[in-house]
Scaffold this motif. Sequence first.
Motif, mmCIF file in Angstrom:
data_model
loop_
_atom_site.group_PDB
_atom_site.id
_atom_site.type_symbol
_atom_site.label_atom_id
_atom_site.label_comp_id
_atom_site.label_asym_id
_atom_site.label_seq_id
_atom_site.Cartn_x
_atom_site.Cartn_y
_atom_site.Cartn_z
ATOM 1 N N THR A 67 0.808 -1.212 0.000
ATOM 2 C CA THR A 67 0.000 0.000 0.000
ATOM 3 C C THR A 67 0.844 1.266 0.000
ATOM 4 O O THR A 67 2.016 1.247 0.365
ATOM 5 C CB THR A 67 -0.937 0.025 1.224
ATOM 6 N N GLY A 68 0.201 2.352 -0.400
ATOM 7 C CA GLY A 68 0.840 3.664 -0.385
ATOM 8 C C GLY A 68 -0.163 4.746 -0.070
ATOM 9 O O GLY A 68 -1.380 4.532 -0.186
ATOM 10 N N SER A 69 0.354 5.911 0.302
ATOM 11 C CA SER A 69 -0.488 7.067 0.598
ATOM 12 C C SER A 69 0.228 8.332 0.147
ATOM 13 O O SER A 69 1.431 8.482 0.380
ATOM 14 C CB SER A 69 -0.759 7.187 2.097
ATOM 15 N N VAL A 70 -0.530 9.227 -0.494
ATOM 16 C CA VAL A 70 -0.025 10.548 -0.880
ATOM 17 C C VAL A 70 -1.164 11.554 -0.767
ATOM 18 O O VAL A 70 -2.335 11.192 -0.891
ATOM 19 C CB VAL A 70 0.561 10.574 -2.315
ATOM 20 N N GLY A 105 -9.269 9.852 1.376
ATOM 21 C CA GLY A 105 -9.683 10.083 2.754
ATOM 22 C C GLY A 105 -9.899 8.786 3.503
ATOM 23 O O GLY A 105 -10.201 7.750 2.909
ATOM 24 N N LYS A 106 -9.735 8.845 4.817
ATOM 25 C CA LYS A 106 -9.942 7.651 5.649
ATOM 26 C C LYS A 106 -11.367 7.121 5.521
ATOM 27 O O LYS A 106 -11.598 5.926 5.594
ATOM 28 C CB LYS A 106 -9.656 7.975 7.129
ATOM 29 N N ARG A 107 -12.329 8.011 5.350
ATOM 30 C CA ARG A 107 -13.728 7.600 5.264
ATOM 31 C C ARG A 107 -14.220 7.456 3.829
ATOM 32 O O ARG A 107 -15.400 7.236 3.599
ATOM 33 C CB ARG A 107 -14.605 8.599 6.003
ATOM 34 N N GLY A 108 -13.314 7.598 2.867
ATOM 35 C CA GLY A 108 -13.700 7.497 1.464
ATOM 36 C C GLY A 108 -14.163 6.099 1.098
ATOM 37 O O GLY A 108 -13.902 5.130 1.812
ATOM 38 N N ILE A 138 -9.065 8.017 -9.834
ATOM 39 C CA ILE A 138 -9.666 8.587 -8.626
ATOM 40 C C ILE A 138 -9.802 10.094 -8.822
ATOM 41 O O ILE A 138 -8.829 10.755 -9.198
ATOM 42 C CB ILE A 138 -8.770 8.313 -7.394
ATOM 43 N N GLU A 139 -10.996 10.603 -8.564
ATOM 44 C CA GLU A 139 -11.240 12.039 -8.618
ATOM 45 C C GLU A 139 -11.246 12.593 -7.192
ATOM 46 O O GLU A 139 -11.852 12.003 -6.303
ATOM 47 C CB GLU A 139 -12.586 12.331 -9.272
ATOM 48 N N VAL A 140 -10.580 13.721 -7.014
ATOM 49 C CA VAL A 140 -10.579 14.381 -5.711
ATOM 50 C C VAL A 140 -11.586 15.529 -5.809
ATOM 51 O O VAL A 140 -11.399 16.464 -6.579
ATOM 52 C CB VAL A 140 -9.182 14.914 -5.342
ATOM 53 N N LEU A 149 -4.790 10.153 -0.459
ATOM 54 C CA LEU A 149 -5.091 8.967 -1.256
ATOM 55 C C LEU A 149 -4.502 7.754 -0.549
ATOM 56 O O LEU A 149 -3.313 7.758 -0.193
ATOM 57 C CB LEU A 149 -4.495 9.090 -2.657
ATOM 58 N N HIS A 150 -5.306 6.726 -0.364
ATOM 59 C CA HIS A 150 -4.869 5.440 0.188
ATOM 60 C C HIS A 150 -5.097 4.414 -0.913
ATOM 61 O O HIS A 150 -6.225 4.268 -1.390
ATOM 62 C CB HIS A 150 -5.687 5.076 1.432
#
Length: 180
Positions: A67-70, A105-108, A138-140, A149-150
């Motif tokens: 996994t990654g996050s940015v 987001g965490k709740r996405g 993915i759209e922000v 992003l997760h």
Amino acid sequence: MSLSTKPHFQAEEDEITKQGDSYILKPRGLSIVWGNVEHYWKLPKKLSKGDSNDPAELKQVSWLEVTGSVSLIPTKTYQISFDVELTPCAFGWRDIQALLMAKVGKRGKYKWTKVKVVQDPNVGRFTIPDKTSPPLRIEVLPASVDNMLHFGLYEVWSEKWKGGLKIHQANVTEVTSTLA
């Protein structure tokens, strides 16, 4: 592995490179379940930033989770991919579908696409998802409070052992936005 060492490798932020509004995550910029266990993974050595182009090499696992996050920019659209290859002695990938998943987001809410890992180790380096799978975009949204992003590459359902996968990098690439 000593008892004081945690079995899961946690991403190192200095192994994530931002290029414009896109990101490249080298293997040490990714979190890898069982990544600190030499029996399961071979991680590139920690050198000074950007010195190593060595991949992370999966020796054998039944639980693949990388996994990654940015942090992303609102009103933009991004595409996620992994640059990988199989070693000549790769095993366990036949008839297995992995998932490439992402959320903002965490709740996405997760978006995902099924991906196949190429069966022929003579192919060399290739991209997940390949041209036979739909891209993961993915759209922000403009009103996003949490723009983190997760994302990840997962194969945790088959319970089959697999090995011989080299992960060169993950890519989070800005694409033409569909948001106004």
